[in-house]
Design a protein around this motif. Sequence first.
Motif, PDB file in Angstrom:
ATOM      1  N   ARG A  34       0.844  -1.196   0.000  1.00 39.51           N
ATOM      2  CA  ARG A  34       0.000   0.000   0.000  1.00 39.51           C
ATOM      3  C   ARG A  34       0.875   1.240   0.000  1.00 39.51           C
ATOM      4  O   ARG A  34       1.965   1.250   0.585  1.00 39.51           O
ATOM      5  CB  ARG A  34      -0.880   0.045   1.263  1.00 39.51           C
ATOM      6  N   THR A 156      -4.903   7.641   3.922  1.00 47.68           N
ATOM      7  CA  THR A 156      -5.542   7.604   2.603  1.00 47.68           C
ATOM      8  C   THR A 156      -4.574   6.975   1.601  1.00 47.68           C
ATOM      9  O   THR A 156      -3.464   7.451   1.404  1.00 47.68           O
ATOM     10  CB  THR A 156      -5.930   9.017   2.152  1.00 47.68           C
ATOM     11  N   ALA A 158      -3.100   5.503  -2.043  1.00 51.92           N
ATOM     12  CA  ALA A 158      -3.078   5.783  -3.474  1.00 51.92           C
ATOM     13  C   ALA A 158      -3.851   4.666  -4.163  1.00 51.92           C
ATOM     14  O   ALA A 158      -3.439   3.512  -4.127  1.00 51.92           O
ATOM     15  CB  ALA A 158      -1.641   5.825  -3.973  1.00 51.92           C
ATOM     16  N   PHE A 159      -4.991   5.031  -4.750  1.00 51.20           N
ATOM     17  CA  PHE A 159      -5.874   4.023  -5.326  1.00 51.20           C
ATOM     18  C   PHE A 159      -6.518   4.597  -6.576  1.00 51.20           C
ATOM     19  O   PHE A 159      -6.887   5.762  -6.599  1.00 51.20           O
ATOM     20  CB  PHE A 159      -6.961   3.646  -4.305  1.00 51.20           C
ATOM     21  N   GLU A 161      -9.500   3.853  -9.642  1.00 52.12           N
ATOM     22  CA  GLU A 161     -10.656   3.007  -9.898  1.00 52.12           C
ATOM     23  C   GLU A 161     -10.335   1.884 -10.858  1.00 52.12           C
ATOM     24  O   GLU A 161     -10.797   0.765 -10.699  1.00 52.12           O
ATOM     25  CB  GLU A 161     -11.787   3.843 -10.489  1.00 52.12           C
ATOM     26  N   THR A 162      -9.522   2.177 -11.868  1.00 53.49           N
ATOM     27  CA  THR A 162      -9.261   1.153 -12.871  1.00 53.49           C
ATOM     28  C   THR A 162      -8.047   0.296 -12.540  1.00 53.49           C
ATOM     29  O   THR A 162      -8.014  -0.881 -12.865  1.00 53.49           O
ATOM     30  CB  THR A 162      -9.032   1.781 -14.252  1.00 53.49           C
ATOM     31  N   LYS A 163      -7.047   0.893 -11.893  1.00 52.07           N
ATOM     32  CA  LYS A 163      -5.811   0.131 -11.649  1.00 52.07           C
ATOM     33  C   LYS A 163      -5.684  -0.365 -10.216  1.00 52.07           C
ATOM     34  O   LYS A 163      -4.718  -1.031  -9.870  1.00 52.07           O
ATOM     35  CB  LYS A 163      -4.575   0.974 -11.999  1.00 52.07           C
ATOM     36  N   GLY A 164      -6.621  -0.012  -9.362  1.00 50.88           N
ATOM     37  CA  GLY A 164      -6.576  -0.504  -7.989  1.00 50.88           C
ATOM     38  C   GLY A 164      -5.528   0.192  -7.142  1.00 50.88           C
ATOM     39  O   GLY A 164      -5.241   1.373  -7.349  1.00 50.88           O
ATOM     40  N   TYR A 165      -4.917  -0.550  -6.231  1.00 52.92           N
ATOM     41  CA  TYR A 165      -3.889   0.019  -5.354  1.00 52.92           C
ATOM     42  C   TYR A 165      -2.626   0.253  -6.178  1.00 52.92           C
ATOM     43  O   TYR A 165      -2.142  -0.657  -6.850  1.00 52.92           O
ATOM     44  CB  TYR A 165      -3.594  -0.925  -4.184  1.00 52.92           C
ATOM     45  N   LEU A 166      -2.137   1.503  -6.136  1.00 50.45           N
ATOM     46  CA  LEU A 166      -0.992   1.861  -6.962  1.00 50.45           C
ATOM     47  C   LEU A 166       0.290   1.569  -6.196  1.00 50.45           C
ATOM     48  O   LEU A 166       0.451   1.976  -5.049  1.00 50.45           O
ATOM     49  CB  LEU A 166      -1.088   3.327  -7.359  1.00 50.45           C
ATOM     50  N   GLY A 174      -2.787  -3.189  -8.504  1.00 47.12           N
ATOM     51  CA  GLY A 174      -4.104  -3.834  -8.453  1.00 47.12           C
ATOM     52  C   GLY A 174      -4.425  -4.183  -7.008  1.00 47.12           C
ATOM     53  O   GLY A 174      -4.754  -3.323  -6.215  1.00 47.12           O
TER      54      GLY A 174
END
Lengths: 360, 176
Positions: A34, A156, A158-159, A161-166, A174
């Motif tokens: 994360r 908070t 880094a997330f 919507e399309t790639k998930g957890y950055l 993802g």
Amino acid sequence: MSLQDFTQHALSEWMRGQGPRSDIVISSRVRVARNLSGLPFPMLATSSQSSEIVRRVEDALRREDKPSILKGAELIRMDDLSDLEKRVLVEKHLISPHLAEESRYGAVVLSQNEAVSIMINEEDHLRIQCLFPGFQPEKAWELADELDDWFEQELTYAFSETKGYLTSCATNVGTGIRVSVMVHLPALAITRQLNRLFPAITQVGLAVRGIYGEGSEALGNLYQVSNQVTLGQREEDIIQKLTGVVRQMIQHEHNARSRLRETSLTKLEDRVHRSYGILEHARVISSKEVMERLSDVRLGVDMGLISGISSQVMNELMVLTQPGFLQTRSKQRLDVDERDVRRAQMVREYLSLKRNEGNH
Amino acid sequence: MQCQECGNRPATLHYTKIINGKKTEFHLCEVCAKEKGEQMPGMDAGFTIHNLLSGLLNLDGQMTEEHPSSQSSATVQRLRCPTCGLTYNQFSKIGRFGCSDCYQAFAERLDPLFRRVHGHRSHRGKVPKRTGGKLRMQREVDELKQQMAMCIEKEAFEEAARLRDRIKELQKKLDS
């Protein structure tokens, strides 16, 4: 300090505990990567940004409502540890070599039983790891998931919507999840079936490695099986796929053990007892040889060919005979030759201690 | 000199390791040096691959300032993360993103990479509970705004007013 006190203090629960299928599966681990939103990843973070991340985790840990497993957890900064202390943590699989050697403002949060270790400022801001004895990756994920939710109340992530957890590396994006199971496969090694098994595992998108992670050689017939894909699949599916494959590996290893028992029992008994004899009597032993002998004895114990000693003792010795532990125990730096002597001594003493315990 | 590990990239890191008096020379590129990171000596010397790389990145920043009107600046601009300054080129060499905004900055180039590594390009797993809730709400607000615009176009004002109230409601939750 007596050897008993030393090991009491030195060993984590995953080495002592008995988990499901522990005749073949040593441990199950789940880690999630994360990062905190709005701060560069550790590679590019400035000193003040990196120390801010440690501070934020520290703040979160001060909260009263923390999960029970984190009660009494300690945050340890790498800068406060000696090289030897870091090495011991690596040997216990609680931190990575990268955190020990290369991180800036690296830190780790360790739960009291050492089932949870949260690395800070490793390749990602946070790496939440849960380590359980035996074959229970679902349990490890349950706990990691719970801890992740708890931290997220405060931090908070880094997330997208399309790639998930950055994550810092594209191989973790993802879900950020890495599930790995450590297995002991001596019978498949003796019957030379591993080179047929491993390509099949890689083909279904899993990786097989030696026990100390990327690039490490397989010692003592111990292998780590882990997922490669982190994007586009749900965590539960990733775990299910891995457990399915590991279950098959367990079955193959069982079959190989049965075949050995049927076709060459005397030879096998000779092999495991010879190794036991060497461990009991050797005066000089290398780290490579000790792992091989421990693997043999463990096989003998798990197949009921050797009695009077438990297979956990083998788990414990695998860690206790590592260079960092030997040097900590003797409270001094040792060169390779000295270590080989101390190692043999440690094995002899530990085996006799455990045998006596068994007699009481 | 080529990197002795991969044989592809030029070696940029040269060092000698002495173990038990036996000397071994290493000539590695950044990528392979990073991979071998576990075995790197000098762990407390304050000299790490990461430090080295971030040093290089800062250098790069200075160079672009000196040549602001460079020909290819349009393409370079496009493939530089505006937040951390990492270029796509550097990313492909190091194999690490500099910050979470790199994903957006390099988006057009990343999908093939994700496909190769994961076989997929969209996340299907866990969504953060707290912030994820907001994300979902934000998505709904955007959707409702579009619907409202369509209603206004069709002069369906009653429906548009209903949507407007719903948006307001969600927006209030989002802002709180």
